[in-house]
Design a protein around this motif. Structure first.
Motif, short mmCIF file in Angstrom:
data_model
loop_
_atom_site.label_atom_id
_atom_site.label_comp_id
_atom_site.label_asym_id
_atom_site.label_seq_id
_atom_site.Cartn_x
_atom_site.Cartn_y
_atom_site.Cartn_z
N GLU A 108 -5.81 11.59 -7.36
CA GLU A 108 -4.98 10.62 -6.66
C GLU A 108 -5.73 9.90 -5.55
O GLU A 108 -5.41 8.77 -5.22
CB GLU A 108 -3.70 11.27 -6.12
N SER A 109 -6.78 10.54 -4.99
CA SER A 109 -7.47 9.86 -3.91
C SER A 109 -8.49 8.86 -4.44
O SER A 109 -8.99 8.04 -3.69
CB SER A 109 -8.15 10.87 -3.00
N GLU A 110 -8.80 8.94 -5.73
CA GLU A 110 -9.74 7.97 -6.28
C GLU A 110 -9.05 6.96 -7.17
O GLU A 110 -9.23 5.77 -7.05
CB GLU A 110 -10.81 8.70 -7.11
N LEU A 111 -8.23 7.48 -8.09
CA LEU A 111 -7.67 6.61 -9.13
C LEU A 111 -6.17 6.42 -8.97
O LEU A 111 -5.49 6.16 -9.94
CB LEU A 111 -7.93 7.22 -10.50
#
Lengths: 387, 665, 187
Positions: free
Chosen positions: B500-503
């Motif tokens: 969730e923090s990247e994509l």
């Protein structure tokens, strides 16, 4: 701000619009990422989403009235920003500050530094997927917030410092509570090391990622923990002490537990990489605990109640630059005064602003997942950039 | 799965078979490899003391038999260990042992064949025996059944000493039309056709004269009787081959049958491939039953998955110094219901630029891929939908459907984040299928089967008789499997596809409402699959210590207890996955791939070879194996656990922490 | 090195380009003035001279002086190795403030100059990427100028909103009317 991307360039590259509605840009940052699959060729930061023209607002109000606005410069660590403004104006006016207030400033600054680092450490780990660190540190941060709330009534935007002192003296029993927190927090930081700092995956994700050399850090004007992680051994509290820091540091020296500036080194990480930027802050929390402990010991010698000597009339003329070591490093405030009730011009120079500028250069060749680590490790706070 | 893997798997199985003792002195490794490459699997002749008057039986094949099939017994070359059997000798081949219908109770029984020793060209020495199953004994083979026992060669008269015997395992199948038709098409094995049809026919001047009809066979269902004469098959002159070929292609054929050779007129009869023609409402009822049972399974499994979500959130809450859901139902344990209702009633948003059909179908693929695994998960001895003999192969195969769904969803969303998530997921799941498959092969080598139930039966109830502590290679394989399963299930530290923090949310970013719920359910149900599979493979499944499978099967209470044992082990593993998720950060894509290809796959291969070597070295030394298992259990299980527990206690002491295991508050 | 010594060194090197060393009274940090023509050279000397080594450009502040129609740029420099600092001022014309960019000397100048360009309208010649930093690209004017008037709207969005206190009477009236109708309904 608001660079509008209309078309994807021809070829292999894709343009990713990362933020402001993206979980790891926290709603206030934006990166225009050119990427070929997972590997980025560049991430251009786009800032200004939180620009409130605080410097313009400052020109319209008196020196005392501006204090609450400094909270909003860095709402995660508002105390040092308060301190910076108070320090600069005191320098202009030549107002004396009672020692008790100076100690209270040190205690609150350091407590606030710890709570600010909690956010950074937690968010960094969370952005790399280790979610539990964040609530753990929030739990600790709650304790700091409770302490500061008891002191000044606010949990985030404190408005505690005053020109010539602080707003209120510490309530009865407060020092004991602070001591209890300080005693408790040391083992928690050790536990944090066991949980995340030494975690194999965490080290692998951060080691050697976006290495900023000391020369680059100085040239980019990186300050505070970010610069120290790159090996720039400079801390205003030690090297250009303001307030009573010199006395507190000397006290620590006498007790045989000297204040040590946390500097990045080639241990689990490489000097200047994301891991060192993380760990320098863990180390800074430890040092802050020392400072709080010593300041609390020394404040007992000052008479209670003498916490504020408000200057009669604040109508300075001239100009001054005040510097404090804020949570995100060296914050300096430059004020030009013309003898009016209001400042003529004020300029804040903050740690996040220059840290953010390094992202574009350092993002080349990183992977998308590394960008997240880089942003998190730089600990940029949008209000500090945009003001 | 790739061809190479299948090949390797079959090789492994062969190798497992070669490890049975043939003679007191052991063959060298070279010989094993040579035997491997030749594809000759040895069957032992342990029972013989004196030199028998026939060469030893080297191989019995095929190992899957249909009625009407020929069994071929390869004979060894005689010499020092065997006697001679001259070509052309009539012998009786008898199989005695137990026949276990799959999912049924084993029955004692046997099959008998009559065979003839056949020599190679120009040799008086017999090298093989061809035997055909006698018709009357066939009834034991009603459906798919497994035969375990011995094969014996006796003189044709049925009297006298047993010439040779060997252990044998066979899979028995009822006749299938397809193979009958194959035989008919080739014009070679007509016996199969008639065997399938259940009637013996004799070509005559008027057509095919029916001589015997087996009751219950397709022929009997079509009301053929002995004495009938089949004149035409679908309007064409009747020949033996045509009947099966036509049936294979069209399902039913119409015969023109004269009641007897002298009758003047013909009667049309219909022979259906599926036996008696089924009335339409029969299909409806069958469909309803299928639908109903699958609904029950899906609902049960989904509810189980729902409970895992609540469990996970409560555990996460405890780990993070919070409480977790505690509002809906008793202490929040019905939270999954509220979540499901909310998701179902939400608007099903479809992005304007999405590839609509793909976008709509992908959640179902993921859902099916995960839910189909429940077909073969053995929750207890009797609580299993189908005990496939290729159970784990099937599992690997159907879970691949998840990749298709994920990559389809990622692509069809027409969102860059979803696309990257989908691509990551595809790379990850496909890569990690290899180490998972390798770990599985280690078990296959040890058990000699891919059937989950069989693997569980071969383990024991006590920890040191589980496969995980069987040998060091198996212990490594357990960890390889567990890591690979985490990666295949997109769980932390391999949750890159939905980082969730990247994509943002990876491949399911654009999904909402029910479709998102399908993704989520599949993800949590998959957690259960991981736990159950590892339990069955490595942790002894439903076995209860000190109890053999038979008494467990006899008692309902022991059945329930064994289910509880299985459930407990699987739940413990699920807990570990939950726990890992809330502890570890996630890998980067290149680290994840290099971990798979540079470490897990080679290490898995080493484990495979190591486990083979172990099996070869320790076979026949039950006592040594037992000691080794106990040493492994202590060194690889108890000691690490004690160390871990002391670490936990230390942390609790220095941070003044409090243990809080009560999930009901 | 003290600021005065730094100043003397600069004067010795550049002569009239550097002037007006100011110290004392309200000025807490002594500064000197530089003519914009040779700013880059002066700065380069400050950075590279072994006795100066100002490797850290702390901040750039533009101050608007409409009365004298000039804009002052204040450069704060600091040296990590020698631990001393120095302040330079450059005075520019208010109508078309234009000065050489320092981005080639210090990487931090990139954003610091963009900020001053954005908020004060100082053009830094030779800057690699002189765009607005904080405000939208198509924003009108430079807000930190003393005579800046905020545009009433930006892309159809109003930039101000009426004070809630002014809206109160109308709101009360609306509420009263609402109450009257509901009471009427009840009857």
């Amino acid at each position: 701000m608001s660079e509008i991307v209309l078309a994807t360039p021809a070829g292999e590259e894709m343009i990713l619009n990362m933020g402001p509605h993206h979980p790891s840009t926290h709603g206030v940052l934006r990166f225009i990422v050119r990427t070929d699959g997972e590997v980025m060729s560049e991430a251009k930061p786009d800032v200004g989403y939180l620009h409130r023209a605080i410097e313009k607002i400052c020109e319209g109000m008196t020196y005392e009235a501006f204090m609450p606005y400094t909270d909003r410069i860095d709402y995660v660590a508002a105390m040092p920003a308060n301190h910076c403004w108070a320090l600069t104006v005191e320098k202009l006016v030549g107002a004396p500050v009672p020692p008790r207030a100076e100690y209270l400033r040190i205690i609150t600054d350091e407590l606030n530094r710890i709570s600010s680092h909690h956010i950074m450490l937690g968010a960094h780990a969370m952005d790399l997927g280790a979610v539990t660190v964040f609530p753990w540190l929030l739990r600790e941060r709650e304790m700091v917030n409770d302490l500061l709330e008891e002191l000044c009534g606010a949990r985030l935007t404190y408005n505690y410092h005053r020109i010539g002192g602080v707003a209120v003296d510490m309530p009865a029993g407060w020092p004991d509570k602070v001591m209890r927190f300080v005693d408790r927090h040391g083992p928690i930081l050790d536990e944090l090391d066991r949980l995340i700092s030494g975690n194999e995956i965490f080290v692998k994700r951060n080691r050697g990622v976006a290495v900023v050399t000391a020369a680059e850090a100085r040239s980019y004007g990186m300050v505070g923990p970010n610069a120290r992680a790159s090996g720039v051994d400079y801390d205003l509290r030690r090297d250009a002490p303001y307030g009573l820091y010199a006395k507190v540091l000397a006290g620590l020296e006498q007790k045989g537990t000297p204040f040590e500036v946390a500097v990045g080194r080639d241990a689990l990480g490489v000097t200047g990489d994301c891991w060192n930027r993380f760990y320098v802050r863990v180390e800074e929390c430890r040092q802050s605990l020392k400072l709080v402990r010593e300041a609390l010991a020394q404040i007992q010698e000052t008479p209670a109640g003498e916490f504020w000597t408000p200057p009669k009339k604040i109508r300075p003329k001239g100009e001054a630059l005040g510097r404090v070591e804020a949570a995100r490093g060296w914050m300096s405030c430059y004020v030009v005064a013309t003898g009016e009730k209001t400042p003529y011009r004020a300029h804040f120079r903050t740690g996040s602003f220059t840290s953010m500028a390094v992202v574009r250069a350092k993002s080349r060749g990183l992977m998308v997942a590394d960008l997240v680590a880089l942003i998190a490790s730089l600990d940029v706070i949008a209000p500090e950039i945009d003001r | 799965m790739s061809l190479a893997m299948r090949l390797a798997m079959s090789l492994a199985m062969r190798l497992a078979m070669t490890t049975r003792p043939e003679t007191p002195h052991r063959a060298s490794w070279l010989a094993v490899v040579a035997a491997l490459t030749l594809g000759a699997a040895a069957a032992g002749t342990a029972g013989c003391r004196e030199v028998p008057p026939a060469p030893p039986i080297r191989d019995v094949r095929p190992t899957t038999l249909e009625r009407g099939d020929t069994l071929l017994l390869e004979l060894g070359g005689g010499g020092r260990h065997g006697g001679r059997l001259s070509a052309g000798t009539e012998v009786a081949v008898k199989l005695s042992g137990t026949i276990t219908p799959v999912n049924g109770r084993p029955v004692d029984g046997g099959l008998s064949f009559t065979g003839r020793a056949v020599g190679s060209a120009g040799s008086a020495q017999a090298t093989r025996i061809l035997a055909v199953i006698d018709e009357p004994q066939e009834r034991a083979v009603g459906g798919h059944a497994r035969f375990v026992g011995r094969v014996e060669i006796t003189p044709a008269e049925g009297r006298g000493a047993v010439l040779r015997s060997a252990p044998v395992e066979l899979d028995l199948f009822p006749r299938t039309l397809r193979r009958a038709a194959d035989g008919a098409w080739n014009g070679t094995e007509l016996r199969r056709v008639t065997s399938w049809l259940g009637a013996t026919v004799q070509p005559g001047p008027q057509g095919l004269a029916v001589t015997t009809v087996t009751p219950g066979s397709p022929a009997a269902l079509a009301r053929l009787e002995a004495g009938n004469v089949i004149q035409q098959i679908d309007g064409q002159p009747a020949t033996q081959g045509r009947l099966a070929a036509r049936l294979q292609r069209r399902g039913t054929v119409t015969l023109a049958v004269k009641p007897n050779a002298t009758a003047g007129s013909t009667v049309p009869l219909r022979v259906a491939a599926g036996g008696a023609p089924r009335p339409f409402w029969g299909w409806v009822i069958a469909a309803l039953i299928l639908w109903g049972t699958s609904l029950v399974i899906v609902l049960l499994v989904a509810v189980g998955g729902g409970f895992i979500t609540v469990w996970e959130r409560k555990v996460a809450g405890r780990m993070q110094s919070r409480i977790g859901p505690n509002r809906v139902g008793p202490q929040g344990w019905l939270q999954w219901l509220a979540d499901a209702l909310k998701l179902i009633t939400k608007e099903d948003l479809i992005p304007a630029d999405a590839d609509r059909p793909l976008f709509l179908t992908s959640p179902y693929l993921v859902f099916c891929g995960v839910f189909m695994t429940f077909m073969v998960l053995p929750f207890s001895q009797l609580l299993v939908v189908a005990d496939l003999n290729i159970g784990f192969l099937y599992l690997l195969a159907v879970t691949s459907l998840v990749v298709v769904g994920v990559i389809m969803g990622g692509w069809a969303s027409n969102s860059k984040w979803s696309l990257i998530g989908g691509m990551r997921s595809a790379a990850q799941i496909i890569s990690y299928e290899l180490p998972a498959g390798l770990a599985l092969m280690v078990i296959a080598v040890m058990a000699g089967t891919l059937s989950p139930q069989e693997i569980i039966r071969q383990q024991g109830g006590a920890p040191w008789s589980w496969y995980v502590f069987h040998n060091p290679a198996a212990l490594c394989a357990f960890f390889i499997y567990f890591i690979a399963a985490l990666a295949e299930g997109n769980r932390t530290p391999f949750d890159l596809p939905e980082a969730e923090s990247e994509l943002v949310s990876g491949y399911n970013t654009e999904y909402s409402g029910f479709r998102f719920g399908a993704f989520a359910t599949a993800e949590w149900v998959n957690l259960w699959v991981i736990g159950a599979l590892a339990t069955a493979l490595f942790l002894g499944g439903w076995r209860i210590p000190r109890l053999a499978p038979e008494p467990i099967e006899a008692s309902v209470w022991l059945q329930l207890a064994s289910f509880a044992v299985f459930f407990g082990k699987a739940a413990a593993l699920v807990f570990v996955t939950i726990w890992l998720r809330w502890t570890l950060p996630r890998f980067r894509i290149d680290q994840m791939m290099s971990m798979c290809w540079k470490y897990l796959v080679p290490f898995g291969l080493v484990c495979l070879v190591g486990s083979m070597a172990w099996m070869w070295g320790f076979q026949g030394h039950a006592q040594a194996q037992r000691i080794a298992s106990i040493v492994l259990f202590v060194g690889g299980g108890l000691v690490p656990f004690v160390y871990f527990w002391s670490r936990v206690r230390y942390t609790y002491r220095v941070t003044n922490g409090q243990l809080d295991l009560n999930l009901f508050k | 090195m003290l600021p005065k010594e730094t100043y003397d060194l600069l004067v010795a090197t550049f002569g009239e380009i550097v002037s007006d060393f100011t110290e004392g009274s309200g000025i807490k940090d002594p500064f000197c003035r530089v003519k914009p023509e040779r700013l880059l050279e002066v700065m380069r000397t400050l950075r590279d001279h072994p006795a100066l080594q100002f490797d850290f450009l702390e901040s750039i502040t533009a101050v608007d002086w409409p009365k004298s129609s000039e804009i002052q740029l204040v450069y704060h420099l600091f040296s990590y190795p020698l631990r001393h600092d120095f302040v330079l001022k450059v005075t520019l014309g208010r109508e078309a403030p234009n000065v050489a960019s320092l981005a080639a000397l210090w990487d931090s100048a990139d954003w610091l100059e963009r900020e001053q360009y954005d908020l004060m309208g100082v053009v830094f010649a030779g800057h690699p990427d002189l765009r607005r930093l904080l405000l939208p690209e198509d924003w009108d004017g430079h807000p930190l100028r003393k005579d800046y008037r905020q545009p009433a709207e930006y892309r159809g969005m109003r930039t101000t909103r009426p004070s809630p206190l002014d809206l109160l009477p109308a709101f009360d009236a609306h509420n009263r009317a609402q109450q009257a109708t509901t009471k009427g309904d009840e009857k």
